[in-house]
Design a protein around this motif. Structure first.
Motif, PDB file in Angstrom:
ATOM      1  N   PHE A  20     -19.118  -4.010 -42.992  1.00 22.26           N
ATOM      2  CA  PHE A  20     -18.427  -3.933 -44.251  1.00 22.26           C
ATOM      3  C   PHE A  20     -19.026  -2.899 -45.179  1.00 22.26           C
ATOM      4  O   PHE A  20     -20.095  -2.401 -44.958  1.00 22.26           O
ATOM      5  N   ARG A  86     -21.466   0.302 -43.614  1.00 19.63           N
ATOM      6  CA  ARG A  86     -20.548  -0.711 -43.098  1.00 19.63           C
ATOM      7  C   ARG A  86     -20.913  -1.141 -41.690  1.00 19.63           C
ATOM      8  O   ARG A  86     -20.563  -2.220 -41.245  1.00 19.63           O
ATOM      9  N   GLN A 266     -11.296  -2.849 -46.679  1.00 17.74           N
ATOM     10  CA  GLN A 266     -11.818  -3.991 -45.958  1.00 17.74           C
ATOM     11  C   GLN A 266     -12.134  -5.157 -46.875  1.00 17.74           C
ATOM     12  O   GLN A 266     -12.880  -5.013 -47.835  1.00 17.74           O
ATOM     13  N   PRO A 323     -14.920 -10.235 -41.940  1.00 12.43           N
ATOM     14  CA  PRO A 323     -14.393  -8.972 -42.473  1.00 12.43           C
ATOM     15  C   PRO A 323     -12.979  -8.744 -41.940  1.00 12.43           C
ATOM     16  O   PRO A 323     -12.733  -8.888 -40.745  1.00 12.43           O
ATOM     17  N   ARG A 325     -10.059  -5.776 -42.173  1.00 12.11           N
ATOM     18  CA  ARG A 325      -9.707  -4.455 -42.673  1.00 12.11           C
ATOM     19  C   ARG A 325      -8.204  -4.282 -42.680  1.00 12.11           C
ATOM     20  O   ARG A 325      -7.522  -4.548 -41.692  1.00 12.11           O
TER      21      ARG A 325
END
Length: 333
Positions: A20, A86, A266, A323, A325
Motif C-alpha cells: 500500500f 507500497r 488503493q 488492500p 486497488r
C-alpha cells in the motif's frame, strides 16, 4: 499479479491485492509519512514515522531505505529492490532502532525474507538473542512461530544473564502477561515445555522433538482443555484469499461520484476476525474519498464467514488488513 475485471457504468474496475501507499516524490528521494495504523498522511506532524527511499539504485540494484521517528532519530535502515513504499522488497542487512537510538534488531534478508543471522537487543543496549535461519523464510509475525524456521543460538535476559549459549540451555521468559520455560538443544526446543497466558488465567504444556511440536494442551480459565498440534493457526477465508479477491471483484459497487471523478488508487481497510469467524471493527486506513471506502466495507461485510484463528488450541480475535486497488478505464468493446 492477478486482477478481476467488472464492468459497471461503461468502466472497467480492477481490484487486486498488493502492498500500500502512494508516495510523494522529491528530486532524489521518495518521502512518505506513515501513520500509527499503517496508513498514510500528507501531514508530517500526524505521522508515526517518516519513510525515505533513495530513487537511484546502487551498483547492486538496491535502493537505500531510511525510516525516522518524529524526534529525528533513525528508526530503520536497510535496502529494498523496489523504490516503492507500497511494496518494499527487502534485501541484505536491515537494522532497526529503539526510540532512544540504540540498535533493536539486525537481520539479514534475501528475496524479502529472513535469511542468515538475526540479532535482537534490549533497549538498554544489551544483546537479547541470536537466531540463525538456515534457509530463507518469511518474516516473523503473530502467526509464524519463529522456532519452526530458525535455531536459537544465544539468549539472555535484560540484565545480561545468559540462558542459551551455543544453542543449549534452559529458556525462561516472563512478563506481565505471559510466561514459558523449557529446554533448548542444538538451537531447537526439546522435551517438555510449560507456560501461562493472559496473566496466568490460561496455562499450557507442550512436548517437542528436535524443534517439532508433537503435542500441546492448554487449559483456559474455565478449566476447559484444548489439545493442539500447531501453536498458531491463522484465520482462513473459505477457499482462501483468492476466493475473497474474486468475491470483492464481482460484488464491489463503484460509487457513481467516484466514477465521474475517475478515482483510482488503493484502499486499505482493516477488520477483526472474531472467535466465531464473523468480521467486525472495520477501520479505513487509506481512503480514496467519494464513498469508495464505504463501498469496500460494505462488500467485506457481505463476504462469507471465516474460519477463526487459533493460538494454543483456543480461538482468538485476529486483525486483518485488506488492500483493494481501484482503477477506472473505458470498458473494452
Amino acid at each position: 499479479m492477478h486482477y478481476y475485471p467488472l464492468n459497471i457504468y461503461k468502466y472497467t474496475i480492477f481490484l487486486f491485492f498488493t502492498a500500500f501507499v502512494i508516495p510523494s516524490k522529491a528530486q532524489e528521494t521518495i518521502v512518505t509519512y506513515i501513520k500509527k495504523n499503517g496508513g498514510f498522511t500528507a501531514i508530517k506532524d500526524s505521522a508515526a514515522y517518516t519513510n525515505i527511499i533513495r530513487s537511484t539504485a546502487n551498483e547492486m540494484g538496491l535502493h537505500e531505505l531510511n525510516d525516522y521517528y518524529p524526534n529525528g532519530n533513525l528508526k530503520r535502515h536497510g535496502w529494498t529492490k523496489v523504490a516503492d513504499p507500497r511494496r518494499l522488497y527487502l534485501e541484505g542487512l536491515i537494522e532497526s532502532y529503539h526510540k532512544n537510538g540504540n540498535l533493536a534488531v539486525s537481520a539479514g534478508y534475501k528475496d524479502n525474507k529472513l535469511s542468515d543471522t538475526l540479532k535482537r537487543y534490549y533497549e538498554n543496549g544489551l544483546l537479547k538473542e541470536i537466531r540463525f535461519f538456515s534457509s530463507s523464510e518469511a518474516s516473523p509475525n503473530e502467526f509464524l512461530f519463529q522456532d519452526q524456521h530458525s535455531r536459537l543460538i544465544y539468549y539472555a535476559d535484560s540484565t545480561g544473564r545468559q540462558q542459551i549459549v551455543n544453542g543449549n540451555g534452559m529458556f525462561e521468559f516472563k512478563d506481565s502477561i505471559n510466561s514459558e520455560k523449557g529446554q533448548y538443544a542444538d538451537g531447537l526446543r526439546q522435551g517438555h515445555w510449560e507456560g501461562t497466558l493472559k496473566e496466568g488465567k490460561n496455562k499450557f504444556e507442550e512436548w517437542y522433538a528436535k524443534g517439532v511440536l508433537s503435542k500441546g494442551i492448554s487449559t483456559d480459565s474455565m478449566g476447559n482443555v484444548h489439545p493442539y498440534t500447531q501453536r498458531d493457526v491463522p484465520p482462513e477465508y473459505p477457499g482462501g484469499i483468492r476466493n475473497l479477491m474474486i468475491f470483492i471483484a464481482q460484488n464491489y459497487k463503484y460509487p457513481k461520484e467516484a466514477l465521474k471523478a475517475r478515482v483510482s488508487g488503493q484502499l486499505l481497510i482493516s477488520f477483526v476476525v472474531e472467535k466465531n469467524g464473523l468480521t467486525n471493527e472495520f477501520e479505513v486506513i487509506n481512503d480514496l474519498g467519494y464513498e469508495t471506502a464505504a463501498s469496500g466495507i460494505a462488500v467485506l461485510k457481505k463476504a462469507a464467514k471465516w474460519t477463526p484463528g487459533y493460538q494454543y488450541g483456543m480461538p482468538v480475535r485476529v486483525k486483518y488488513s485488506i488492500p483493494i486497488r481501484l482503477h477506472t478505464a473505458p470498458a473494452p468493446n
